[in-house]
Design an enzyme around this catalytic site. Structure first.
Site, short mmCIF file in Angstrom:
data_model
loop_
_atom_site.label_atom_id
_atom_site.label_comp_id
_atom_site.label_asym_id
_atom_site.label_seq_id
_atom_site.Cartn_x
_atom_site.Cartn_y
_atom_site.Cartn_z
N HIS A 107 20.70 -2.83 28.20
CA HIS A 107 20.79 -3.77 29.10
C HIS A 107 19.59 -4.27 29.35
O HIS A 107 18.76 -3.97 28.54
CB HIS A 107 21.23 -2.76 30.33
CG HIS A 107 22.79 -2.58 30.67
ND1 HIS A 107 23.29 -1.48 30.04
CD2 HIS A 107 23.54 -3.07 31.49
CE1 HIS A 107 24.69 -1.46 30.49
NE2 HIS A 107 24.64 -2.56 31.49
N LYS A 132 17.00 -3.22 34.66
CA LYS A 132 18.29 -2.30 35.18
C LYS A 132 17.62 -1.16 35.72
O LYS A 132 16.64 -0.46 34.66
CB LYS A 132 19.27 -2.09 34.13
CG LYS A 132 20.41 -1.17 34.62
CD LYS A 132 21.56 -1.05 33.72
CE LYS A 132 22.53 -0.07 34.12
NZ LYS A 132 23.23 -0.31 35.41
N1 LIG Z 1 30.59 -2.63 38.22
C1 LIG Z 1 30.03 -3.55 37.56
O1 LIG Z 1 30.69 -4.36 36.74
C2 LIG Z 1 28.24 -3.96 37.61
C3 LIG Z 1 27.84 -4.85 36.74
C4 LIG Z 1 26.31 -5.14 36.89
C5 LIG Z 1 25.60 -4.55 37.77
N2 LIG Z 1 26.24 -3.61 38.51
C6 LIG Z 1 25.70 -2.45 39.38
O2 LIG Z 1 25.63 -3.08 40.82
C7 LIG Z 1 24.53 -2.78 41.34
C8 LIG Z 1 23.89 -4.13 41.77
O3 LIG Z 1 23.42 -4.86 40.56
P1 LIG Z 1 22.43 -6.22 40.67
O4 LIG Z 1 22.42 -6.47 39.26
O5 LIG Z 1 23.22 -7.20 41.74
O6 LIG Z 1 21.30 -5.76 41.37
P2 LIG Z 1 20.01 -6.50 41.97
O7 LIG Z 1 18.98 -5.78 41.99
O8 LIG Z 1 19.99 -7.84 41.70
O9 LIG Z 1 20.75 -6.51 43.56
C9 LIG Z 1 20.71 -5.47 44.33
C10 LIG Z 1 20.73 -5.83 45.80
O10 LIG Z 1 20.75 -4.84 46.84
C11 LIG Z 1 20.14 -4.69 47.78
N3 LIG Z 1 19.68 -3.44 48.16
C12 LIG Z 1 19.13 -2.31 47.48
N4 LIG Z 1 19.40 -1.30 48.35
C13 LIG Z 1 19.98 -1.43 49.29
C14 LIG Z 1 20.50 -0.95 50.46
N5 LIG Z 1 20.22 0.28 50.72
N6 LIG Z 1 21.33 -1.66 51.56
C15 LIG Z 1 21.45 -2.84 51.19
N7 LIG Z 1 21.18 -3.65 50.20
C16 LIG Z 1 20.41 -3.16 49.41
C17 LIG Z 1 18.48 -5.23 46.99
O11 LIG Z 1 17.83 -5.87 48.09
C18 LIG Z 1 19.17 -6.27 46.10
O12 LIG Z 1 19.21 -7.64 46.77
C19 LIG Z 1 23.60 -1.95 40.59
O13 LIG Z 1 23.97 -0.60 40.95
C20 LIG Z 1 24.25 -2.27 39.21
O14 LIG Z 1 23.86 -1.17 38.27
C21 LIG Z 1 27.62 -3.07 38.19
#
Ligand SMILES: NC(=O)c1ccc[n+]([C@@H]2O[C@H](COP(=O)([O-])OP(=O)(O)OC[C@H]3O[C@@H](n4cnc5c(N)ncnc54)[C@H](O)[C@@H]3O)[C@@H](O)[C@H]2O)c1
Length: 243
Positions: free
Chosen positions: A134, A138
């Site tokens: 990744h 991440k």
């Molecule tokens: N299921 C999938 O296919 C998939 C794909 C990519 C990422 N992910 C996961 O999804 C999540 C988000 O990924 P991303 O790349 O968008 O991350 P990112 O860091 O770009 O975005 C996360 C967002 O959530 C906010 N946040 C953090 N804690 C919070 C809370 N307690 N309440 C509300 N908002 C909060 C942050 O400020 C940020 O804006 C991660 O856990 C990642 O591992 C899953």
């Protein structure tokens, strides 16, 4: 009538992608975009959504998932980081409330197919290891997809590397273990998300690989989840159970 949705973590990479997509369709109505500063429970009570999509972080996902379910709203959980014990607990609460929902460790079709076929191939090979790669920002390791893949591999007769007697001269050299399946995590710029599953037997290896090069690949899986979740009356762990 359009399905009413709140996105939690709406300003992150995944949340922004989904927000844009939802704003371009009539089937879904994006009621609110929540971030770190918002009181999720209060916003759910005020807006009364049909579904809350949870896309925040490994630290926040369990508490948020519980909040959503306790408010009686269907959760679509994309954040990684839930442990198996936490998933069981969420399944229990959902069951008590007769509430449908989805935990999707990976929304990409290719990654789901990789997991599905890896589970099948595991019947034929005695040894297997996972390498997941990744981007370097991440926050969690191993990835939710690698953990889910390991759980699916562990269901079959495949027992990973019992014959390997390598003594680690540096801790972690042979990766970590989840349900006795070895997982190696790489965090490097240049990757978005890639996973290789390598099977082995005497004299041969078989590798299957999925490489996500654009987050847009997640959108069809997200839209499919939003469609399927409407008809669910229990919490489903893994999109391979719905495609
Ligand atoms: N299921 C999938 O296919 C998939 C794909 C990519 C990422 N992910 C996961 O999804 C999540 C988000 O990924 P991303 O790349 O968008 O991350 P990112 O860091 O770009 O975005 C996360 C967002 O959530 C906010 N946040 C953090 N804690 C919070 C809370 N307690 N309440 C509300 N908002 C909060 C942050 O400020 C940020 O804006 C991660 O856990 C990642 O591992 C899953």
């Amino acid at each position: 009538m359009s399905v009413k949705i709140i996105i939690n973590g709406a300003y992150g990479k995944m949340g922004s992608l989904l927000s844009e997509a939802l704003m371009q369709t009539r089937d879904y109505h994006l009621l609110a975009r929540c971030g770190r500063q918002d009181d999720l429970a209060a916003i759910i009570r005020q807006k009364k959504p049909d579904v809350v999509v949870e896309l925040t972080s490994a630290e926040a996902v369990y508490a948020n998932a519980k909040t959503i379910i306790e408010q009686g709203v269907k959760p679509l959980i994309g954040s990684s980081g839930l442990t198996l014990a936490q998933i069981e607990e969420l399944e229990k609460i959902s069951q008590e409330k007769k509430l449908g929902g989805i935990i999707a460790p990976n929304f990409s079709l290719g990654a789901i197919l990789l997991m599905k076929y890896a589970e099948e191939i595991a019947h034929y090979y005695p040894q297997v290891e996972i390498i997941e790669m990744h981007h370097d920002y991440k926050k969690d390791a191993p990835s939710g997809t690698a953990l889910k893949t390991a759980e699916m591999l562990a269901k079959t007769h495949c027992k990973t590397a019992p014959a390997v007697q390598s003594k680690e001269s540096i801790a972690g050299a042979t990766g970590c273990r989840h349900q006795n399946i070895a997982i190696h995590s790489l965090r490097l710029p240049g990757f978005i998300a890639r996973q290789d599953v390598i099977f082995a037997d005497q004299g041969e290896t078989l590798s299957i690989s999925h490489n996500l090069i654009d987050r847009k690949a997640m959108l069809p899986g997200m839209m499919l989840s939003l469609k399927k979740i409407q008809h669910l009356d229990h919490l489903v762990y893994g999109l391979e159970n719905l495609i």
